[in-house]
Design a protein around this motif. Sequence first.
Motif, mmCIF file in Angstrom:
data_model
loop_
_atom_site.group_PDB
_atom_site.id
_atom_site.type_symbol
_atom_site.label_atom_id
_atom_site.label_comp_id
_atom_site.label_asym_id
_atom_site.label_seq_id
_atom_site.Cartn_x
_atom_site.Cartn_y
_atom_site.Cartn_z
ATOM 1 N N PRO A 48 5.836 4.324 -8.764
ATOM 2 C CA PRO A 48 4.634 4.206 -9.599
ATOM 3 C C PRO A 48 3.611 3.234 -9.001
ATOM 4 O O PRO A 48 2.405 3.491 -9.044
ATOM 5 C CB PRO A 48 5.172 3.676 -10.935
ATOM 6 N N ALA A 49 4.087 2.140 -8.420
ATOM 7 C CA ALA A 49 3.154 1.166 -7.854
ATOM 8 C C ALA A 49 2.361 1.799 -6.719
ATOM 9 O O ALA A 49 1.155 1.576 -6.591
ATOM 10 C CB ALA A 49 3.920 -0.055 -7.354
ATOM 11 N N LEU A 50 3.048 2.608 -5.915
ATOM 12 C CA LEU A 50 2.346 3.271 -4.814
ATOM 13 C C LEU A 50 1.325 4.267 -5.349
ATOM 14 O O LEU A 50 0.204 4.357 -4.848
ATOM 15 C CB LEU A 50 3.349 3.981 -3.892
ATOM 16 N N VAL A 51 1.708 4.995 -6.398
ATOM 17 C CA VAL A 51 0.780 5.979 -6.969
ATOM 18 C C VAL A 51 -0.387 5.274 -7.653
ATOM 19 O O VAL A 51 -1.551 5.616 -7.444
ATOM 20 C CB VAL A 51 1.509 6.887 -7.983
ATOM 21 N N LEU A 52 -0.036 4.268 -8.450
ATOM 22 C CA LEU A 52 -1.073 3.591 -9.233
ATOM 23 C C LEU A 52 -2.070 2.864 -8.337
ATOM 24 O O LEU A 52 -3.240 2.745 -8.681
ATOM 25 C CB LEU A 52 -0.416 2.591 -10.188
ATOM 26 N N SER A 53 -1.608 2.375 -7.199
ATOM 27 C CA SER A 53 -2.504 1.595 -6.355
ATOM 28 C C SER A 53 -3.268 2.483 -5.386
ATOM 29 O O SER A 53 -3.978 2.004 -4.522
ATOM 30 C CB SER A 53 -1.696 0.554 -5.581
ATOM 31 N N ARG A 54 -3.108 3.815 -5.555
ATOM 32 C CA ARG A 54 -3.710 4.720 -4.593
ATOM 33 C C ARG A 54 -5.239 4.840 -4.730
ATOM 34 O O ARG A 54 -5.924 4.946 -3.719
ATOM 35 C CB ARG A 54 -3.047 6.096 -4.728
ATOM 36 N N PRO A 55 -5.801 4.864 -5.954
ATOM 37 C CA PRO A 55 -7.252 5.098 -6.043
ATOM 38 C C PRO A 55 -8.018 4.097 -5.187
ATOM 39 O O PRO A 55 -7.686 2.927 -5.138
ATOM 40 C CB PRO A 55 -7.548 4.864 -7.530
ATOM 41 N N THR A 56 -9.057 4.591 -4.489
ATOM 42 C CA THR A 56 -9.863 3.681 -3.673
ATOM 43 C C THR A 56 -11.064 3.241 -4.483
ATOM 44 O O THR A 56 -11.451 3.875 -5.465
ATOM 45 C CB THR A 56 -10.357 4.377 -2.400
ATOM 46 N N ALA A 57 -11.636 2.154 -4.017
ATOM 47 C CA ALA A 57 -12.776 1.594 -4.739
ATOM 48 C C ALA A 57 -13.934 2.579 -4.784
ATOM 49 O O ALA A 57 -14.796 2.505 -5.649
ATOM 50 C CB ALA A 57 -13.203 0.293 -4.080
#
Lengths: 226, 824
Positions: free
Chosen positions: B403-412
């Motif tokens: 989940p951390a990898l997925v959740l942190s995926r969106p770019t600015a």
Amino acid sequence: MLKLVDLTKVYRTEEVETTALNQVNIHIKQGEFVAIMGPSGCGKSSLLNIVGMLDNPSSGQYWFGDEDVAGYGERKLADIRKKNIGFIFQSFNLIDELTVFENVELALLYHDIPSRERKERVKEALAKVSIAHRSSHLPQQLSGGQQQRVAIARAVVSRPRMLLADEPTGNLDSANGEEVMNMLTDLNGEGTTIVMVTHSMPHAQYARRIINLFDGQVVAENLRAA
Amino acid sequence: MKMLGNFLRVAVRILVRDRMYTVLNVAGLAIGIAAASMLGLYVWHETHYDGFFSKADRIYRVDKTEFMPGREPVTYSSTPKPLAPLLPQDFPEIETSVRVHDEPVVVARDGSPFREHMQVVDPDFFRLFDLPFIAGDPATALAAPGTVVLTESLARKYFNGVDVLGRSLTLTNGISLTVSGVIRDLPTNTHLRRDAMLTNIRTRLGENVDGWFARMDTVWNSNFLQTYILVKPGTDPVALTARFPAFLSARDPNYLSTGTNKPSKALVLTGLTHIHTDPTGVPANLLGVLHGLEAVAAVVLGIAVVNFVNLSTSRSSLRVREVAVRKALGAPRSMLVGQFMVESVLLTLVAAVLAYVLLEVAMPASVAALGIRFDRAYLYSPWLLLAELLGVVAVGGVAGLYPALVLSRPTASVLLRGGPTAAGGAGVRALLVVAQFSAAILLAIATIVIFQQTRYVSSQQLGFNADGVLLLRELHQPEARAHIESFRQALLRIPGVAQAGAAFHAPSDGSDSTDNYHVPGTLDDGTIVFRSEYIGHDYLQAMGVRLLAGRLFDRAATADALRPPGSTVGEGGVTVRASDPPGRTAVLSWRAAQRLGFHTAEEAVGRQVIYDVDYPLTIIGVVDDVQFNSARVALQPTAFLLDESGLDVMAVRLTPAADAATLAAIDRLWRDSFPTIPVNREFLDDHVRDAYAAELRQGTLLAGFTGLAILIACLGLFGLAAFTAQRRTKEIGLRKVLGAGVPDIMRLLVWQFSKPVMVANLIAWPLAWLGLSHWLQGYAYRIALNPLVFALAGLAALLIAWVTVAGHAARVAAAKPVDALRYE
């Protein structure tokens, strides 16, 4: 401050290849206030993404100070970004779960700043945009103009050298819009370089220079009479 | 640290805002952790037997493997009495040896008899088993005969206190023992008897014991006590074991080396800490079951972790903006990953605390229901808490990483509407749901099959009618021995008693007495081995064994008369030895008759069979095969032999009219007949079922944890369905505008969640088939795997999934389309 040389951005999907920016050359000096205008799809957002170091160009050079950052990886870009660039968005992008104070403080949490100084600077920034009295409110308790002022406070609290504003007045009525533009002008007066994308000709007039984009190319640059 | 505070605030506020998501996530994880912890504690308890003795790593039990021609070798923990004293003499690396013999005694208190276990031991007992003393000196407590060491509980039972050194404990046979020590009650995780008294091996316990026990000092072929040794540090048990055959041939007069076609034996060592789980030479041991339970615990926890992953990633779209803003402000992805990991570890911590509470609340009930045992002290041991804490970090880390990898995926850049939006890992979610349900269906099938098999083996054709038979034991006590027949006659006069007969042992007692048989004139190559069951005249009648040909033992038949040792029988005038059966007739089981070469039961009747070397018996009858063991072993051919010298258990067949009054009358008769022997009765069917207690317990355990696994999986499915319903509201509104009805929408949503469950079936079925086929191989009598069971388990999973998602589907489907379209 920054110099774009033959900057090109191409988006590829499986079927189509879209050239968003085509051989763009722009030079922005320290302390300038530049407005970028153009119709939808002209490449404004792509340009802002690259100038803001949120994306890499496909080719060309991006000189930021004396470094060409065009080929830098995310880690290096993030480091330069947080030290030098502040962002203001059309839709404010405050985090709903954080109070006004915490939203602004967020911008300092990624810097190595002691807690006491951090609190001081947040207070200072909130005072500057006249929203200090709302510091413990959550974003949804504020009006659009107030939210954008919080967003500006968040953008400037880390004392960036350059502010990137993406249609900062797009979601605001004219009175609130004027107020935001005045704040940006003041910040520019204090020495912050400002690059602003806008659809509004009156608001573009606050800038010293207006760059017109069309189909990914710079078609005109106008210097406002001082 | 500053970052942590900020991040936690966001995390907590999001968790509070999405209450349902939080509750589902934490509840699933808490149940998973509680279930896994309970199984873990149980396995820990079972695998840490006897480790608390300070010399545990130097203590071994000497076991004995018997090699009988025509049989698989069997390892017993019982050894002959003369063995132990010779071991330290012949092996310098053996410091000392201790014998433990369990002798039932009856203790008198306030005029009532109480059955107790007396451990008759060598004086060095406490040198090996350093149990803590409350009173007395471990070095001398067992030094002299006539003294007794009590546990704290027994001291309170008989003296209402622990300060009882020098007091006398009196047996109903008049023997009095002086209390020389009081030890703390033994912990639950020891293979030693926890409720026993201890006395010196030379203590006199009564005429019926003393003479026999003293005679055993030189008898090598009677195995009845446990032998423990303490070896010197650094002794290699393998090297020691290798020297035992030479020792046996020097010391045991009956010893024949292995490899000949004659009965032989070998001594093997079982390390103290392995006695409970995996004693040497015992193939189907507890350790295998415990490993199975560990796997179940891992599966249940895994299902909970998958829930966590699915529920977390499904919410990723809600956090896109937060992540993008943080990135725009300069947060590197690694920091965001770390932050989401911290969030999941915290959520896991909350779940673990809840699990702890759950464990505390549910433990007494589960201990009672599942029959599993563990020491509550573990719950509060600092090591366990540390392990739990590490477990929380590990589980939270494993659950949080993806989940951390997925959740942190969106770019600015999503903030500037220029880049891609978060994908959200929908494919992985579907895959994980498939995995969850595969595991749950697998467990469900296993549970059903284990129950079916257990019911099958326990209702396996026994060859006798176990319903309505009462077993009364301890007739071999000297007070009762001479009065068995008059007691039997009195029993028959009680209304509700139909028949009664006594035997040495009852079925499923674990007795295992076998002998060689052959037909006169054939070669006795020692390969025909029958189980010898010694019984009284009326036993087979009382047990309801079916007669195929001939007759059963009959008091009126002169042929059945018993001969004392020393008299001569048969045409050749063979002298009856003490080890020969006193009768001259035998009743064979059908299998035994077949083994001797008879083609029909009638053919065998009237023929002769030779017992052992030269003792002839006349076959008077053939009965149905009788299962006197558990169904793990194949039916043994059996010879029933008449003998009244060692009758111990009376089988009492009740009439259907028998009731509580009948039982009360039987108890009263016992007390009047044998006032010094406590009543010891049980129903035969219960007793037979007890032989399958382990399987039943495993089945119950598995059923419980399968239920939990399915519950957790459904919690996850419920959350996913809620999320999907919410996210597809606009799409569903559009569909309705375009003319879809409520049933169409229901079908759409239910179908979305049926697919993974159906795929899960396809994965679970072959795995279950393979695993269970392997498990069933361990039984001589086993069920055939029924595909219907597989289909039923799969269908049940599908139905449960439907019920779980139907609520959401119905709500969304029934909503007015305008609401859906307004939503954005």
